[in-house]
Design a protein around this motif. Structure first.
Motif, short mmCIF file in Angstrom:
data_model
loop_
_atom_site.label_atom_id
_atom_site.label_comp_id
_atom_site.label_asym_id
_atom_site.label_seq_id
_atom_site.Cartn_x
_atom_site.Cartn_y
_atom_site.Cartn_z
N MET A 123 0.98 -10.36 34.79
CA MET A 123 0.95 -9.87 33.49
C MET A 123 2.22 -9.03 33.44
SD MET A 123 -2.99 -9.14 32.72
CE MET A 123 -2.56 -8.19 31.28
N PHE A 124 2.88 -8.42 34.27
CA PHE A 124 3.84 -7.68 34.47
C PHE A 124 5.14 -8.06 35.19
CE2 PHE A 124 -0.33 -5.63 35.28
CZ PHE A 124 -0.57 -5.07 34.19
N SER A 129 7.26 -0.92 36.90
CA SER A 129 7.86 -0.14 35.65
C SER A 129 6.86 -0.68 34.71
CB SER A 129 8.97 -0.75 35.52
OG SER A 129 9.31 -1.85 35.14
N ASP A 130 6.44 -1.76 34.47
CA ASP A 130 5.67 -2.32 33.52
C ASP A 130 4.41 -1.72 33.57
OD1 ASP A 130 7.59 -3.74 32.23
OD2 ASP A 130 6.79 -5.70 32.77
N ALA A 132 3.56 1.33 34.84
CA ALA A 132 3.48 2.58 34.73
C ALA A 132 3.70 2.89 33.10
CB ALA A 132 4.85 3.26 35.21
N GLU A 133 4.43 2.12 32.32
CA GLU A 133 4.46 1.96 31.01
C GLU A 133 3.00 1.68 30.35
OE1 GLU A 133 6.96 -0.12 27.28
OE2 GLU A 133 7.32 -0.59 29.45
N ALA A 134 2.65 0.82 30.74
CA ALA A 134 1.16 0.54 30.22
C ALA A 134 0.15 1.66 30.46
CB ALA A 134 0.46 -0.55 30.91
N ILE A 135 0.29 2.42 31.21
CA ILE A 135 -0.56 3.74 31.60
C ILE A 135 -0.41 4.74 30.64
CG2 ILE A 135 -1.28 5.43 33.35
CD1 ILE A 135 -2.40 2.48 33.89
#
Length: 464
Positions: A123-124, A129-130, A132-135
């Motif tokens: 999914m990332f 980094s994806d 972290a961005e989702a959080i």
């Protein structure tokens, strides 16, 4: 029975005459006792204690009905922690990833635990980094990632008997403290670290069983691969690193409401008690005055409120650059209007006597939904998503800490509250004006009837 003596009859007559004299004399201010036995004092004392009794009853009901809302928001909040979700993303796919994942699976499922579940690494596409961005975008409250190649790198170091270049930081945990610093301190950070510590302790034991006789050689050549093969890093993506921010996004909200309340009271006193404009102006002009003046007052007061934070060096430029201060000022203006215009509307109906009984629930219902995340509170507190305090706090966090940007939505909720007040103020004022007109006409009719019944009083009044 014996007839009363002449002396006792004289005393009774004397008391009667004294009472009649006191009744005939004008009432003297500042000259009475609490338990004085005259009709006016008795009436005043009865009224005084009656009002005190009613106020005590109303305050008691307020304590039990309104303050219980805030108590409820802080009572057994830990039983709602399971409504907070956490991700485990295994980019490794080996024994290290399996051990870390199992540690979190052993620490979930209870009401007082974060709901951890695994999310496929596919999914990332851009890796961690994806995640972290989702959080940051609040798709989850926390995430734990096991680095790609963690198991293979450890195996390669063991095969080479070389631990000098091996990095045991095999996992990273991501969370956003500024989303809600209270939840981060009380349960997010602890519930991240506890399973990770369990994995750090468990993996050397699992590895020792797999290595067998190789352990002795490793203890000599690379002991770190035996004793500390895995470790982790906690990444606080948006730390709550502006302490004065607490004054803005929590305690300051209460002060903002109190300031709005004071402004509404001042407006009422100036309009009704001091100047008499309430009864002097026509209804359309009065409504116009009531809608325009508070908006102008709050425009200046919100600027003063925003400048206070500038004086204490609050960095408003983190998310929106130089426009950050102007956005905060406009946010404070909308917040004061949302909070204060509601008081302006209710004071019309409740008057000065009962407006405090609106202020208390207005404060409590707002405060109860900003200390802990609404997700962990009982379902009834979902109303908080539509409250002014919650939306101001969310927008302030975006401006100061670069959390999820929903500033447009936050402004929209505040503007909706303003719109409701801009409708209710004219409605309530129209109702009160009609009531005032009816009472005025009734009093005029009574005066006219009194003059007809007593023509001499009418002539005297005309001559005077």
């Amino acid at each position: 029975m014996h007839p009363p003596s002449s002396s006792s009859q004289t005393q009774v007559d004397k008391r009667t005459m004294d009472d009649e004299k006191r009744a005939a004399q004008p009432d003297q201010p500042f000259s009475h006792h609490i338990f004085e036995n005259d009709p006016k004092s008795r009436i005043a004392i009865r009224m005084y204690f009656k009002i005190l009794f009613m106020i005590t009853v109303l305050i008691t009901l307020t304590i039990w009905s309104v303050l219980s809302i805030y108590w409820g928001a802080n009572w057994r909040f830990e039983t709602g922690i399971h409504n907070m979700n956490g991700w485990i993303v295994d980019f490794d796919g080996g024994s290290v990833g399996a051990t870390v994942t199992q540690a979190f699976m052993n620490n979930t499922g209870q009401k007082d635990q974060i709901d951890w579940y695994t999310v496929p690494a596919s999914m990332f596409p851009n890796g961690e980094s994806d995640v972290a961005e989702a959080i940051v975008n609040e798709r989850a409250w926390a995430a734990v990632t096991i680095h790609a190649g963690a198991s293979s790198n450890l195996s390669a170091a063991i095969s080479a008997r070389d631990g000098s270049s091996y990095n045991n930081q095999v996992a990273s945990a991501y969370a956003v403290e500024a989303r809600n610093e209270n939840s981060y301190v009380f349960f997010v950070a602890p519930q991240i670290q506890a399973p990770l510590e369990q994995a750090v302790v468990a993996y050397p034991q699992i590895q020792a069983q797999q290595l067998g006789s190789q352990v002795n050689d490793l203890l000599t050549s690379a002991p770190n691969l035996v004793f500390a093969p895995v470790n982790y890093t906690v990444v606080n993506l948006r730390p709550f690193d502006i302490q004065v921010g607490t004054a803005i996004d929590f305690v300051g909200l209460i002060y903002m409401l109190i300031l709005s309340f004071i402004a509404a009271l001042g407006n009422f006193n100036a309009r009704v008690l001091a100047s008499g404009l309430e009864r002097r102006l026509t209804l359309p002009r009065l409504i116009l005055l009531r809608l325009v003046i508070p908006v102008v007052m709050y425009f200046w007061l919100s600027l003063a409120y925003a400048l206070l934070s500038i004086y204490f060096h609050v960095p408003f430029n983190r998310r929106f650059g130089d426009a950050g201060f102007v956005i905060f000022w406009m946010l404070s203006w909308c917040a004061m209007m949302a909070l204060g215009l509601a008081i302006e509307a209710m004071i019309t109906i409740l008057t000065l006597r009962f407006i405090p009984f609106f202020l208390v629930p207005w404060i409590i219902t707002n405060v109860s939904v900003v200390f802990f995340p609404i997700e962990i509170l009982p379902t009834i507190f979902r109303y908080g998503y539509a409250m002014p305090f919650y939306n101001v706090s969310r927008a302030v966090r975006t401006i100061l800490f670069r959390t999820r940007d929903q500033v447009g939505l936050n402004f929209g909720v505040l503007i909706a509250w303003i719109a409701v007040s801009l409708v209710t103020i004219p409605l309530f004022q129209t109702y009160v004006r009609r009531k005032q007109v009816r009472e005025w006409r009734r009093s005029m009719h009574q005066r006219a009837d009194a003059h007809v019944e007593d023509p001499e009083a009418s002539i005297t009044t005309t001559q005077g």
